[in-house]
Design an enzyme around this catalytic site. Sequence first.
Site, PDB file in Angstrom:
ATOM      1  N   GLY A   1       0.816  -1.212   0.000  1.00 50.20           N
ATOM      2  CA  GLY A   1       0.000   0.000   0.000  1.00 50.20           C
ATOM      3  C   GLY A   1       0.847   1.257   0.000  1.00 50.20           C
TER       4      GLY A   1
ATOM      5  CB  SER B   1       0.129   7.253  17.841  1.00 48.57           C
ATOM      6  OG  SER B   1      -0.231   8.617  17.750  1.00 48.57           O
TER       7      SER B   1
ATOM      8  CG  HIS C   1      -7.377  12.594   5.773  1.00 48.12           C
ATOM      9  ND1 HIS C   1      -7.935  13.166   6.896  1.00 48.12           N
ATOM     10  CD2 HIS C   1      -6.123  12.202   6.141  1.00 48.12           C
ATOM     11  CE1 HIS C   1      -7.068  13.108   7.896  1.00 48.12           C
ATOM     12  NE2 HIS C   1      -5.961  12.527   7.461  1.00 48.12           N
TER      13      HIS C   1
ATOM     14  CE  LYS D   1      -8.435   9.102   7.556  1.00 46.77           C
ATOM     15  NZ  LYS D   1      -7.586   7.914   7.820  1.00 46.77           N
TER      16      LYS D   1
END
Length: 271
Positions: free
Chosen positions: A13, A124, A157, A161
Amino acid sequence: MSDMRLIVAGAGGRMGRALTRAISDTKGVVLAGALEAPGSELLGKDAGVLAGLPENGVKLCADLWALSAKADGIIDFTVPAATIANVAIAAQRGIVHVIGTTGLTASDNAVIHSVTKQAVVVKSGNMSLGVNLLAAITKRVAQSLDDSFDIEIVEMHHRAKIDAPSGTALLLGDAAAAGRGIELDQHSARGRDGVTGARRTGDIGFAALRGGTVTGDHSVIFAGPYERIELSHKAEDRMIFAHGALKAARWAHGKSPGLYSMMDVLGLSDI
């Protein structure tokens, strides 16, 4: 000290290829394996060539158990189902697991937390230095301003996404909630549409925009009576996340089992 041997999950990816490039130009780390989903047409391809580099001899493989036999860590920016499958194997092998996957549910997070008595996990919603500094500042500002200042988080984004709000937006929302001493889940306003009524005092609002090739823009807005404070971060290349993840992996190598965040990595956890 010998180089840290890292596996890149989702190596085919966009983020996986960025990680392969980052590893190639970072001292102290080497690419030990390239993981891709079973059935992917990229299995068997050279990870270096896919990343736009010279051939490196590391072929994409779907068997994490085999890859992890000679690895020190795995960096995982994939999808929730894949990350949860990887968690168990990484814990069994005793290797560092750096998780940047977004869209994880409460049950997914519970699974991740369950292995941290025996495994080192750094997780995170965003691995960049700038975003984590923004989160620290957001928490401090939220502590300083009362709820006459409404908090809104806006993110944008690229069109591909698949989750919203972004993991980074939720990271910032958690920071704002911590500053206010509240639980984000109980004060989160999303998806306003139609006749919604007046804004509820104390809510933290989210707006998600999608389009084009935007890597990631985030703003935290504190809107008070007759004034507004806006804190923003704009990502220009996903290499910032790759280099942050490598920093996290090297920091975590040799740490005691536990669940850590980029705030710990960057020494910001006490802010």
